[in-house]
Design a protein around this motif. Structure first.
Motif, mmCIF file in Angstrom:
data_model
loop_
_atom_site.group_PDB
_atom_site.id
_atom_site.type_symbol
_atom_site.label_atom_id
_atom_site.label_comp_id
_atom_site.label_asym_id
_atom_site.label_seq_id
_atom_site.Cartn_x
_atom_site.Cartn_y
_atom_site.Cartn_z
ATOM 1 N N VAL A 222 34.369 90.332 65.169
ATOM 2 C CA VAL A 222 34.213 91.642 64.532
ATOM 3 C C VAL A 222 33.266 91.543 63.345
ATOM 4 N N ILE A 223 33.397 90.475 62.555
ATOM 5 C CA ILE A 223 32.494 90.286 61.414
ATOM 6 C C ILE A 223 31.053 90.149 61.891
ATOM 7 N N SER A 224 30.846 89.350 62.932
ATOM 8 C CA SER A 224 29.488 89.175 63.469
ATOM 9 C C SER A 224 28.914 90.504 63.924
ATOM 10 N N ARG A 225 29.720 91.285 64.638
ATOM 11 C CA ARG A 225 29.239 92.580 65.146
ATOM 12 C C ARG A 225 28.903 93.529 64.016
ATOM 13 N N SER A 226 29.735 93.493 62.946
ATOM 14 C CA SER A 226 29.477 94.410 61.835
ATOM 15 C C SER A 226 28.163 94.083 61.151
ATOM 16 N N LEU A 227 27.857 92.787 61.032
ATOM 17 C CA LEU A 227 26.615 92.383 60.376
ATOM 18 C C LEU A 227 25.393 92.641 61.250
ATOM 19 N N ILE A 228 25.552 92.410 62.535
ATOM 20 C CA ILE A 228 24.426 92.597 63.446
ATOM 21 C C ILE A 228 24.112 94.076 63.645
ATOM 22 N N CYS A 250 35.140 77.742 67.630
ATOM 23 C CA CYS A 250 33.811 77.199 67.315
ATOM 24 C C CYS A 250 32.708 78.011 67.977
ATOM 25 N N GLU A 251 32.989 78.573 69.149
ATOM 26 C CA GLU A 251 32.006 79.442 69.804
ATOM 27 C C GLU A 251 31.730 80.680 68.944
ATOM 28 N N ALA A 252 32.807 81.242 68.341
ATOM 29 C CA ALA A 252 32.629 82.427 67.495
ATOM 30 C C ALA A 252 31.843 82.080 66.233
ATOM 31 N N ILE A 253 32.114 80.905 65.645
ATOM 32 C CA ILE A 253 31.360 80.472 64.464
ATOM 33 C C ILE A 253 29.893 80.254 64.831
ATOM 34 N N ASN A 254 29.662 79.642 65.975
ATOM 35 C CA ASN A 254 28.286 79.390 66.399
ATOM 36 C C ASN A 254 27.532 80.693 66.618
ATOM 37 N N GLU A 255 28.229 81.687 67.168
ATOM 38 C CA GLU A 255 27.603 83.004 67.356
ATOM 39 C C GLU A 255 27.235 83.619 66.012
ATOM 40 N N LEU A 256 28.120 83.445 65.031
ATOM 41 C CA LEU A 256 27.867 84.023 63.703
ATOM 42 C C LEU A 256 26.670 83.369 63.020
ATOM 43 N N ASN A 258 24.229 81.681 64.285
ATOM 44 C CA ASN A 258 22.966 81.764 65.013
ATOM 45 C C ASN A 258 22.524 83.195 65.274
ATOM 46 N N SER A 259 23.259 84.158 64.707
ATOM 47 C CA SER A 259 22.815 85.547 64.729
ATOM 48 C C SER A 259 21.800 85.733 63.608
ATOM 49 N N PRO A 260 20.987 86.772 63.642
ATOM 50 C CA PRO A 260 19.992 86.973 62.565
ATOM 51 C C PRO A 260 20.577 86.939 61.159
ATOM 52 N N PRO A 261 21.772 87.530 60.902
ATOM 53 C CA PRO A 261 22.304 87.441 59.529
ATOM 54 C C PRO A 261 22.705 86.033 59.125
ATOM 55 N N GLY A 262 22.995 85.155 60.101
ATOM 56 C CA GLY A 262 23.480 83.832 59.775
ATOM 57 C C GLY A 262 22.418 82.762 59.653
ATOM 58 N N THR A 263 21.257 83.004 60.188
ATOM 59 C CA THR A 263 20.225 81.956 60.210
ATOM 60 C C THR A 263 19.607 81.690 58.840
ATOM 61 N N ASN A 264 19.913 82.545 57.842
ATOM 62 C CA ASN A 264 19.391 82.336 56.487
ATOM 63 C C ASN A 264 20.372 81.594 55.591
ATOM 64 N N LEU A 265 21.429 81.040 56.152
ATOM 65 C CA LEU A 265 22.417 80.321 55.361
ATOM 66 C C LEU A 265 21.764 79.241 54.495
ATOM 67 N N SER A 266 22.157 79.198 53.229
ATOM 68 C CA SER A 266 21.691 78.131 52.350
ATOM 69 C C SER A 266 22.804 77.132 52.053
ATOM 70 N N SER A 267 24.059 77.532 52.299
ATOM 71 C CA SER A 267 25.189 76.654 52.030
ATOM 72 C C SER A 267 26.186 76.736 53.184
ATOM 73 N N GLY A 281 32.933 71.384 68.238
ATOM 74 C CA GLY A 281 32.613 72.079 69.478
ATOM 75 C C GLY A 281 31.127 72.330 69.629
ATOM 76 N N PRO A 282 30.739 73.573 69.967
ATOM 77 C CA PRO A 282 29.320 73.865 70.176
ATOM 78 C C PRO A 282 28.566 74.309 68.928
ATOM 79 N N ILE A 283 29.165 74.162 67.736
ATOM 80 C CA ILE A 283 28.483 74.599 66.507
ATOM 81 C C ILE A 283 27.160 73.862 66.363
ATOM 82 N N ASP A 284 26.096 74.641 66.162
ATOM 83 C CA ASP A 284 24.739 74.098 66.132
ATOM 84 C C ASP A 284 24.034 74.563 64.858
ATOM 85 N N LEU A 285 23.657 73.609 64.019
ATOM 86 C CA LEU A 285 23.001 73.930 62.750
ATOM 87 C C LEU A 285 21.480 73.850 62.816
ATOM 88 N N THR A 286 20.932 73.553 63.969
ATOM 89 C CA THR A 286 19.495 73.263 64.044
ATOM 90 C C THR A 286 18.618 74.461 63.692
#
Length: 440
Positions: A222-228, A250-256, A258-267, A281-286
């Motif tokens: 729900v948080i991911s959808r609200s931001l997107i 972990c799939e939900a975290i990875n979705e968050l 790697n969504s446009p709002p999440g790719t600018n994470l600094s921390s 799990g599938p969490i990917d920071l690349t």
């Protein structure tokens, strides 16, 4: 005859500046003394004394709430000073002591709570904690629900932290995209009322700091959808995670991330339970090209399904090691650390091996970390911080651990690279947090 002494009078603006400076230092004793000097200073002092109200600090919590309510009812002006409110329910152990009846929530049964919340029109941070048995949002009285919904929709609100709530309305959760800080611990949304057709936004996204602890995948989605879906471009700056063992977490975290709002994470903070091992799990920071700060909880408590306490941390760091990244600082918060008896300067290779999980590890898990962080990809790394938990290490081992981890012989490659290793002890803080402290 000598002239009578003249008492100098300071300009009101200077007095107010002095009071504000005292207020910023949280010196309540001095503020109370100032308030007694003269009535003209009273309001300015009260604006600091009542800025943060923590009704989760002392027990019995209901008694302190009643005192605060009666004060507000008699002097409503004080409610305009309150910017940070923390409401905490009774702990489970307290329930059975109230009239011999268990399972009672004072927050759910406080008939005056709607009036109290109505007298706080300028809240900026609001923290609401129920007990670990969870509180069903629908079990609250209609008046309490309406009052809480009103408080959570105040235009002045900047941060919210919620704990142990089930059937939470997704429409309210969706609206949190307008906040700056959001902390959720064991908050489950009412999935029955969650549907894509209900997404309506009339606010720009501002959410920058998110703390998720024990939060189910449905809530994260729900948080991911609200931001997107919200208008404008949201940009999360800090994400702090304590994972659950639920399928899809972990799939939900990875979705968050790697969504446009999440790719600018600094921390990014990966803070698993210190008692149980967790998989990334599938969490990917690349894709997180702007990461500057990383924090990991490392528990050395033995677990049958964990070969190394560093396994998941190294997996995440390896994702950033293939090409130059922006990481400047990495913090390792260590629990249940086993300190071997070592000589003062770690002079022999055999002694250095002992820092690993067993004496057969070539350079120990610390050696693997040293080798990984010295790779060219971590070209901007300025410091590795090791935090030693005072709750899980005895004093004698603590002194030895500080000496061991500061020794350059343990970090030959990082030392050669010029990256300092900073070691300091730390008392574990209350896991329940005020959202105003998150992000600092």
């Amino acid at each position: 005859m000598l002239p009578s002494a003249v008492t100098p009078v300071l300009p009101p603006e200077l007095l107010e500046s002095i009071i504000d400076e005292v207020g910023r230092s949280d010196d309540t004793q001095t503020l109370r003394a100032f308030a007694l000097v003269c009535s003209t200073l009273l309001h300015r002092c009260q604006s600091h004394l009542f800025k943060a109200i923590d009704l989760d600090k002392r027990v019995p919590r209901e008694r302190y709430y009643r005192h605060f309510h009666h004060l507000l009812a008699s002097k409503p002006r004080i409610g305009t000073y309150v910017r940070h409110l923390r409401l905490g329910d009774d702990a489970e152990d307290d329930y059975g002591r109230r009239n011999g009846v268990g399972g009672i929530s004072w927050i759910a049964n406080a008939k005056t709570l709607p009036q109290t919340l109505g007298l706080l029109p300028r809240l900026e941070q609001f923290s609401l904690t129920f007990n670990s048995e969870m509180m069903d949002w629908n079990d609250l009285s209609p008046a309490t629900r309406i009052a809480l919904e009103h408080a959570l929709s105040l235009p002045t609100l900047q941060g919210v932290s919620l704990e142990f709530i089930s059937s939470f309305p997704p429409t309210i959760l969706l609206s949190f995209a307008r906040l700056k800080y959001l902390g959720l611990s064991c908050v489950e949304v009412d999935v029955v009322t969650t549907s894509p057709g209900r997404l309506n936004f009339d606010y720009p996204p501002r959410l920058e700091f998110i703390h998720l602890r024990g939060t189910p995948p449905s809530t994260i989605s729900v948080i991911s959808r609200s931001l997107i879906a919200s208008p404008g471009r949201a940009s999360i700056q800090k994400l702090s995670i304590t994972p659950t063992f639920e399928a899809g977490f972990c799939e939900a975290i990875n979705e968050l991330i790697n969504s446009p709002p999440g790719t600018n994470l600094s921390s990014f903070e990966w803070l698993p339970s210190i008692h149980f091992s967790s998989s990334i799990g599938p969490i990917d920071l690349t894709r997180l090209a702007n990461l500057h700060f990383l924090k990991f909880v490392i528990s050395f408590r033995r677990s049958p399904n964990q070969r190394s306490p560093f396994s998941q941390t190294l997996r995440l760091l390896n994702q950033l090691a293939s090409e130059p990244n922006q990481v400047e600082e990495i913090t390792l918060e260590c629990y249940f650390l086993r300190i071997p008896r070592l000589s003062h300067h770690l002079a022999h290779q055999e002694e250095r091996r002992l820092l690993g999980r067993d004496s057969n590890s070539a350079a120990g898990e610390w050696g693997a970390l040293d080798a990984l962080l010295s790779r060219p990809a971590f070209v901007r790394l300025k410091a590795l911080k090791i935090v030693l938990s005072l709750d899980s290490i005895v004093e004698g081992d603590l002194r030895q651990a500080q000496s061991v981890f500061r020794d350059a012989l343990l970090w030959p490659k990082l030392s050669k690279k010029g990256v300092p290793v900073l070691v300091h002890p730390q008392q574990r803080t209350d896991e329940r947090f005020l959202s105003r402290t998150f992000g600092h």
